[in-house]
Design a protein around this motif. Sequence first.
Motif, mmCIF file in Angstrom:
data_model
loop_
_atom_site.group_PDB
_atom_site.id
_atom_site.type_symbol
_atom_site.label_atom_id
_atom_site.label_comp_id
_atom_site.label_asym_id
_atom_site.label_seq_id
_atom_site.Cartn_x
_atom_site.Cartn_y
_atom_site.Cartn_z
ATOM 1 N N LEU B 182 -7.477 -18.913 24.284
ATOM 2 C CA LEU B 182 -7.748 -18.991 25.723
ATOM 3 C C LEU B 182 -6.794 -19.926 26.448
ATOM 4 N N LEU B 183 -6.460 -21.048 25.834
ATOM 5 C CA LEU B 183 -5.585 -22.007 26.508
ATOM 6 C C LEU B 183 -4.191 -21.407 26.717
ATOM 7 N N GLY B 185 -3.693 -18.327 27.235
ATOM 8 C CA GLY B 185 -3.880 -17.435 28.377
ATOM 9 C C GLY B 185 -3.791 -18.199 29.684
ATOM 10 N N LYS B 186 -4.468 -19.342 29.727
ATOM 11 C CA LYS B 186 -4.486 -20.113 30.974
ATOM 12 C C LYS B 186 -3.122 -20.740 31.275
#
Lengths: 444, 444
Positions: B182-183, B185-186
Amino acid sequence: MVLATDLYQLTMMAAYLEFEMSEPATFELFVRRLPRHRAFLVSAGLEQCIQYLSELTFDGDDIDFLRAHEVFANISGRFFERLRAWKFSGNVAGIPEGVPFFPNEAILQIRAPLFEAQLIETYLLSTINYQVSVASKAARVAMAAGDRTCVDFGSRRAHGPQAGVYAARASYIGGMVATSNLLAGKLCGIPVTGTAAHAFTMACPSEDEAFRRYHAAFPDHTTLLIDTYDTLRGAVRATHISGELKGVRLDSGDLAQLSKEVRLILDAEGRDSTRIVASGDLNEYKIRALLDEGAKIDAFGVGTEMVTSKDHPALGGVYKLVSKQVAGVEQAAMKLSPGKATYPGIKQFWRERDDVGRCVRDVMQLASTGAPSPRATPLLVPIFERGECVYSLPDITATRARCQTEIASLPESLLTIEGFGEYPVEVGADVSELMVRLRAEVGE
Amino acid sequence: MVLATDLYQLTMMAAYLEFEMSEPATFELFVRRLPRHRAFLVSAGLEQCIQYLSELTFDGDDIDFLRAHEVFANISGRFFERLRAWKFSGNVAGIPEGVPFFPNEAILQIRAPLFEAQLIETYLLSTINYQVSVASKAARVAMAAGDRTCVDFGSRRAHGPQAGVYAARASYIGGMVATSNLLAGKLCGIPVTGTAAHAFTMACPSEDEAFRRYHAAFPDHTTLLIDTYDTLRGAVRATHISGELKGVRLDSGDLAQLSKEVRLILDAEGRDSTRIVASGDLNEYKIRALLDEGAKIDAFGVGTEMVTSKDHPALGGVYKLVSKQVAGVEQAAMKLSPGKATYPGIKQFWRERDDVGRCVRDVMQLASTGAPSPRATPLLVPIFERGECVYSLPDITATRARCQTEIASLPESLLTIEGFGEYPVEVGADVSELMVRLRAEVGE
């Protein structure tokens, strides 16, 4: 760092909340088997795990990012509100850093609502897997070097800048005496040392002049790199500087032979106290071979092979559900996938020592069973209780010292870099019985 | 991050200042040779290098930490004042991300006062070495998978949390279609996808119930992991959920055989559109073998082996002085250590293509010489000029697309995971002549 995790941890969290699966569960983080060429592993990375669990919250940006992901389209606002208010509330036990451990022994044991325990898996694994790899490799390097000193020089080949800092830290715990990485010195309190580089010699008008200048700037701390052009000529030139010379470094060529010749050159000029440092893709085997060849090397700079744990660059640590509470009743859990079965139940791992303090065996038992013998001591100690850290983290130098002592207390058959024995980790009768019962139940 | 470097970079900087060695010098960051099993490398990590050089300053804490180190005991306050006011002022050229390159070709070329160029070596190397390793490995994984999709699942086995993000980024450039991180992605704008984990199944009252609950929460995005207990029973249970099922995942056992049996089970229940995802210590060879065995796998989750570049976990990128200005006159520099000699001079690397755009050869020449032919294009493009970034960084999806195109334009003999040819990188006559002259000079 709360998003430093896998998407499926968040989707599972949302599903847990949706179905009110809010009872506590216990996960254990462990390694299934030793990498070949490792007689034991060394615990490391706990400090970063503590920092992470202490500081973990979702900020508005993180939540906005998650909300925008199409996978959460059907998830109610309640989930995101829950994230906004969330802080880790669980219990954690762990093996202190610097302690050797073996397969199936939990390095970390997390007891928390599923919602929380799931989120933290990825970060804890990446931190523990890496630092344990490097600490374990460093212990082997130190073992090969014996009473010579070893320093971490690996930052440039670590897997990114953060890995360089963590490698410095883990390798210090495992047996290095210092690192070249300044940030590791600042953040982790590790001694930082260094020599000089080829670029400095090449940037100066001549090698003689390079040596003179470097020594003028650092009269008490100069270790000169002497192999930029011709190593033996470099050694002779090193003796030309006036004043004390702490060391010379060899970084290429036949290190055993060159070190002997350089030693003669230095000694002939009365430079008996000048130490010879060697570097250049070293590992435990090469260090052992150099010493066997009678190399006149006083210190080793170890880089690439240690900071990437090159012969085993990935430790297969896993994080598995071992028990869960259902309607207030604790139920042990186990996985049955071929080759991936797990030991069920909330466990403690006991280490038994003989009269002189040497480790004899470890025993895995259910935590509720208690010690297998009066002289057994538990590996897992309390780290968090109800979300608060209750562990007093030792100074890293104390951790390193503990590691030396603990490794020295392992059976002698393990204290060799090749052809070592296997340490007994016994599975208690309570765990075995539980496995039989669970297999019967889920086997259907 | 300014202290994320080796101590000796700072000691060399102090000595450069002490001896007023303030003229500019040029360093090239390159790889000496291809790792075995790599036909080419893929440029990656430039974005992080740009961020680093753009933001690099010493704060008061950093300077206090340095001042307190005993090695600087004899260094005047002028050095620390200089650090306090410092900002990167040099020129940088680089190979854009996603472009294949070969040994001795500079990925980065830094032109700056020695004082500055020295400091940044460690960080640039650790960033480039790692991301290039992963991007290059990912390109091979994608090549083996052909038109199947591949996703990065490796964060838990990357060398720490930051390495997980960088692995996601580099492997996306090299050919993955998404990451589970996720990180990443962010921070990097990479698509994030995921499936479900064993823990979810184990946390639910039964496998059937686990599947039903997960699908209820994510009706349009459910890929169920079906091997927690018995894979084929899991497949049957997956067909019991009502509504569309996006995919099932196999994570253990004989993936080729299981995928065929699972495909039959799914198809028999009209689940033709349900995709089969496979994971579990995959690499390019295992993927190729699975497809050769006729595995019915639509997508691969690739982790450990890719994010650690397991067969070559350390790329030996180096950062070498190739030219320096002395009293206003440019002097090429080269190192002569056995096996570690460098190509001197400030160079450009030219890629020549044939009429259909396929790469034919690269040519290394002095930058001052100009193009070797009208159809040659330069690999190095301007990144910083006088400390200011002049490069417009493409969106990462554009970089990934460029990578696909560029790899496809390599000679076909390179586009295989085994038994590939060698790409010609020719050393220009100007560079060869310079080497002969310099060897004569420094050889004495």
